[in-house]
Design a protein around this motif. Structure first.
Motif, PDB file in Angstrom:
ATOM      1  N   ASP A   3       0.957  -1.136  -0.034  1.00 45.06           N
ATOM      2  CA  ASP A   3       0.068   0.134   0.056  1.00 45.06           C
ATOM      3  C   ASP A   3       0.671   1.325  -0.135  1.00 45.06           C
ATOM      4  OD1 ASP A   3       0.770  -0.688   2.553  1.00 45.06           O
ATOM      5  OD2 ASP A   3      -0.965   0.046   3.588  1.00 45.06           O
ATOM      6  N   GLN A   4       2.220   1.285   0.774  1.00 47.43           N
ATOM      7  CA  GLN A   4       2.975   2.319   0.752  1.00 47.43           C
ATOM      8  C   GLN A   4       3.756   2.631  -0.573  1.00 47.43           C
ATOM      9  OE1 GLN A   4       3.518   4.647   3.246  1.00 47.43           O
ATOM     10  NE2 GLN A   4       1.661   3.380   4.283  1.00 47.43           N
ATOM     11  N   THR A   5       3.871   1.407  -1.533  1.00 48.07           N
ATOM     12  CA  THR A   5       4.515   1.288  -2.738  1.00 48.07           C
ATOM     13  C   THR A   5       3.551   2.321  -3.596  1.00 48.07           C
ATOM     14  OG1 THR A   5       5.511  -0.804  -2.410  1.00 48.07           O
ATOM     15  CG2 THR A   5       5.316  -0.010  -4.701  1.00 48.07           C
ATOM     16  N   GLU A   6       2.108   1.789  -3.616  1.00 49.52           N
ATOM     17  CA  GLU A   6       1.190   2.597  -4.255  1.00 49.52           C
ATOM     18  C   GLU A   6       1.269   4.062  -4.225  1.00 49.52           C
ATOM     19  OE1 GLU A   6      -1.855  -1.155  -4.731  1.00 49.52           O
ATOM     20  OE2 GLU A   6      -2.614   0.679  -4.197  1.00 49.52           O
ATOM     21  N   LYS A  19       1.093  -7.378  -7.877  1.00 48.66           N
ATOM     22  CA  LYS A  19       1.441  -6.326  -8.860  1.00 48.66           C
ATOM     23  C   LYS A  19       0.444  -5.702  -9.660  1.00 48.66           C
ATOM     24  CE  LYS A  19       5.118  -5.706  -8.887  1.00 48.66           C
ATOM     25  NZ  LYS A  19       5.517  -6.066  -7.521  1.00 48.66           N
ATOM     26  N   SER A  20      -0.634  -6.152  -9.973  1.00 49.21           N
ATOM     27  CA  SER A  20      -1.666  -5.230 -10.796  1.00 49.21           C
ATOM     28  C   SER A  20      -1.965  -3.790  -9.999  1.00 49.21           C
ATOM     29  CB  SER A  20      -2.962  -6.068 -10.921  1.00 49.21           C
ATOM     30  OG  SER A  20      -2.623  -7.295 -11.389  1.00 49.21           O
ATOM     31  N   ILE A  58      -0.141 -20.391  -6.066  1.00 47.79           N
ATOM     32  CA  ILE A  58       0.975 -21.190  -5.596  1.00 47.79           C
ATOM     33  C   ILE A  58       1.403 -20.403  -4.212  1.00 47.79           C
ATOM     34  CG2 ILE A  58       1.764 -22.216  -7.554  1.00 47.79           C
ATOM     35  CD1 ILE A  58       3.772 -19.604  -6.196  1.00 47.79           C
ATOM     36  N   SER A  59       0.980 -19.253  -3.787  1.00 53.76           N
ATOM     37  CA  SER A  59       1.531 -18.657  -2.408  1.00 53.76           C
ATOM     38  C   SER A  59       0.324 -18.194  -1.726  1.00 53.76           C
ATOM     39  CB  SER A  59       2.503 -17.505  -2.824  1.00 53.76           C
ATOM     40  OG  SER A  59       2.833 -17.102  -1.802  1.00 53.76           O
ATOM     41  N   HIS A  60      -0.438 -17.085  -2.415  1.00 55.08           N
ATOM     42  CA  HIS A  60      -1.327 -16.620  -1.518  1.00 55.08           C
ATOM     43  C   HIS A  60      -2.408 -17.354  -0.930  1.00 55.08           C
ATOM     44  CE1 HIS A  60      -0.039 -12.784  -3.971  1.00 55.08           C
ATOM     45  NE2 HIS A  60       1.033 -13.254  -3.424  1.00 55.08           N
ATOM     46  N   PHE A  61      -3.180 -18.106  -2.070  1.00 58.57           N
ATOM     47  CA  PHE A  61      -4.045 -18.982  -1.474  1.00 58.57           C
ATOM     48  C   PHE A  61      -3.867 -19.938  -0.485  1.00 58.57           C
ATOM     49  CE2 PHE A  61      -7.459 -22.140  -1.807  1.00 58.57           C
ATOM     50  CZ  PHE A  61      -8.524 -21.400  -1.161  1.00 58.57           C
ATOM     51  N   PRO A  62      -2.638 -20.717  -0.658  1.00 57.05           N
ATOM     52  CA  PRO A  62      -2.108 -21.883   0.355  1.00 57.05           C
ATOM     53  C   PRO A  62      -2.056 -21.064   1.572  1.00 57.05           C
ATOM     54  CG  PRO A  62      -1.043 -22.098  -1.711  1.00 57.05           C
ATOM     55  CD  PRO A  62      -1.862 -20.883  -1.854  1.00 57.05           C
ATOM     56  N   HIS A  63      -1.498 -19.781   1.754  1.00 57.76           N
ATOM     57  CA  HIS A  63      -1.259 -19.248   3.149  1.00 57.76           C
ATOM     58  C   HIS A  63      -2.785 -19.102   3.675  1.00 57.76           C
ATOM     59  CE1 HIS A  63       2.864 -17.986   2.181  1.00 57.76           C
ATOM     60  NE2 HIS A  63       2.873 -17.451   3.534  1.00 57.76           N
ATOM     61  N   ILE A  64      -3.475 -18.715   2.925  1.00 59.15           N
ATOM     62  CA  ILE A  64      -5.194 -18.531   3.745  1.00 59.15           C
ATOM     63  C   ILE A  64      -5.611 -20.054   4.073  1.00 59.15           C
ATOM     64  CG2 ILE A  64      -7.590 -18.221   2.980  1.00 59.15           C
ATOM     65  CD1 ILE A  64      -6.636 -16.450   0.927  1.00 59.15           C
ATOM     66  N   HIS A 117      -4.499  -6.719  -1.741  1.00 57.97           N
ATOM     67  CA  HIS A 117      -4.269  -6.077  -3.123  1.00 57.97           C
ATOM     68  C   HIS A 117      -4.398  -7.274  -4.222  1.00 57.97           C
ATOM     69  CE1 HIS A 117      -2.634  -3.043  -0.737  1.00 57.97           C
ATOM     70  NE2 HIS A 117      -2.513  -2.360  -1.830  1.00 57.97           N
ATOM     71  N   ASN A 118      -4.582  -8.298  -3.745  1.00 60.43           N
ATOM     72  CA  ASN A 118      -5.195  -9.626  -4.860  1.00 60.43           C
ATOM     73  C   ASN A 118      -6.478  -9.999  -4.791  1.00 60.43           C
ATOM     74  OD1 ASN A 118      -4.337 -10.820  -6.950  1.00 60.43           O
ATOM     75  ND2 ASN A 118      -3.133 -12.650  -5.947  1.00 60.43           N
TER      76      ASN A 118
END
Ligand code: NAD
Length: 285
Positions: A73-76, A100-101, A186-192, A239-240
């Motif tokens: 959020d800071q990057t944006e 990224k989007s 491969i990453s975000h959903f597995p974390h959930i 963000h995703n």
């Protein structure tokens, strides 16, 4: 490469990238900025940066490469601010955020000004944070996804890869949307799922304290990533969002399917469920 690099965010990722850049480009001058004064002092002490500045506007003036390694959020917010700052015409701006989007979208104003913005995501890390945890080899052999917008040509991408070659990472160029979908799967959903499994065990452990004590082996393997930073994962989900909502719908269907198989005691299909997963898992590179 000779030139000046400006790193915004001197934490684990910003510090590690600075160290990797210096390894490949000995005469580079690296300047840093962080909102946390302790991280600036530590980064100077450890030789991660040569110098620091008191504002982003000051740091960007002479930079040939600007690297943002702050929360997404800071990057944006910062890429929007950069659009109104004085920059070198041929500067390359990149970031290290895990989504990224939305960042590439926020960089549109900057790109409309003719400034090169190429999103980046070094796909390695750690649960540690801050400049003290930075390592020059953090990204060795990891994938490093670059997400240029459609407008950019190979020249700028190659320049960025040259700057970052000290990471010894494997660079792949994909669109911002493809990045968010791939990392969602491969990453975000597995974390959930990992956090969900832990929360479920937590609820059941109130009924029987043996739950936590017996949760070894497989449970620990599959839930290791539930110990990651809650702030970072909150930001990633926000963000995703669209990709993750779709993946959740697919998952709910998958669970409904296996629930039905169990309810119907469908031994053949239950076997197939595990056998297909095993074949794909065993074949993974
Ligand atoms: P970190 O907490 O170690 O470092 C972030 C730094 O940014 C901190 O020093 C903080 O003070 C600083 N900061 C925050 N807001 C700022 C602002 N507005 N201006 C200047 N500095 C500011 O976190 P990190 O792990 O280095 O993560 C940085 C980025 O890298 C995030 O976008 C994250 O998504 C991404 N990333 C993290 C990992 C990982 O495993 N940690 C892996 C790949 C990418």
């Amino acid at each position: 490469m000779n030139g000046k690099v400006f790193i915004i965010g001197l934490g684990l990722i910003g510090g590690s990238l600075a160290m990797a850049i210096r390894q490949a480009h000995e005469s580079v001058h690296i300047v840093g900025y962080d909102v946390n004064e302790n991280n600036i002092q530590l980064a100077k002490l450890l030789g991660i940066v040569d110098d620091s500045v008191d504002s982003i506007a000051e740091g960007v003036l002479e930079a040939d490469l600007i690297l943002l390694a702050v929360p997404v959020d800071q990057t944006e917010k910062i890429v929007i601010q950069l659009a109104d700052m004085k920059l070198k015409d041929d500067v390359i701006v990149t970031d290290a955020g895990s989504t990224k989007s939305t960042v590439v979208e926020a960089a549109k104003h900057l790109m409309n000004r003719g400034i090169t913005f190429i999103g980046g995501h070094p796909m390695a890390g750690s649960h540690k944070s801050g400049a003290g945890a930075a390592k020059p080899h953090l990204f060795e052999n990891a994938f490093y996804l670059l997400t240029p917008s459609d407008n950019y040509h190979t020249k700028e991408i190659n320049q960025l890869k040259e700057w970052l070659k000290g990471t010894r990472a494997n660079f792949l160029v994909v669109s911002p949307h493809t990045h968010d979908w791939l990392t969602g799967v491969i990453s975000h959903f597995p974390h959930i799922i990992a956090a969900g499994l832990v929360k479920q065990a937590q609820t059941y452990s109130e009924e029987n304290e043996l739950v936590a004590r017996l949760a070894a082996g497989g449970f620990r393997d599959i839930t290791r990533i539930a110990s990651s930073s809650p702030e970072m994962w909150r930001d990633i989900l926000l963000h995703n969002r669209d990709v993750l909502l779709d993946l959740m719908d697919d998952w709910i269907m998958e669970m409904a399917h296996i629930k039905e198989l169990v309810a119907n005691r469908d031994s053949g299909e239950i076997y197939r469920f595990f056998a297909e997963a095993k074949v794909f898992r065993d074949d993974m590179p």
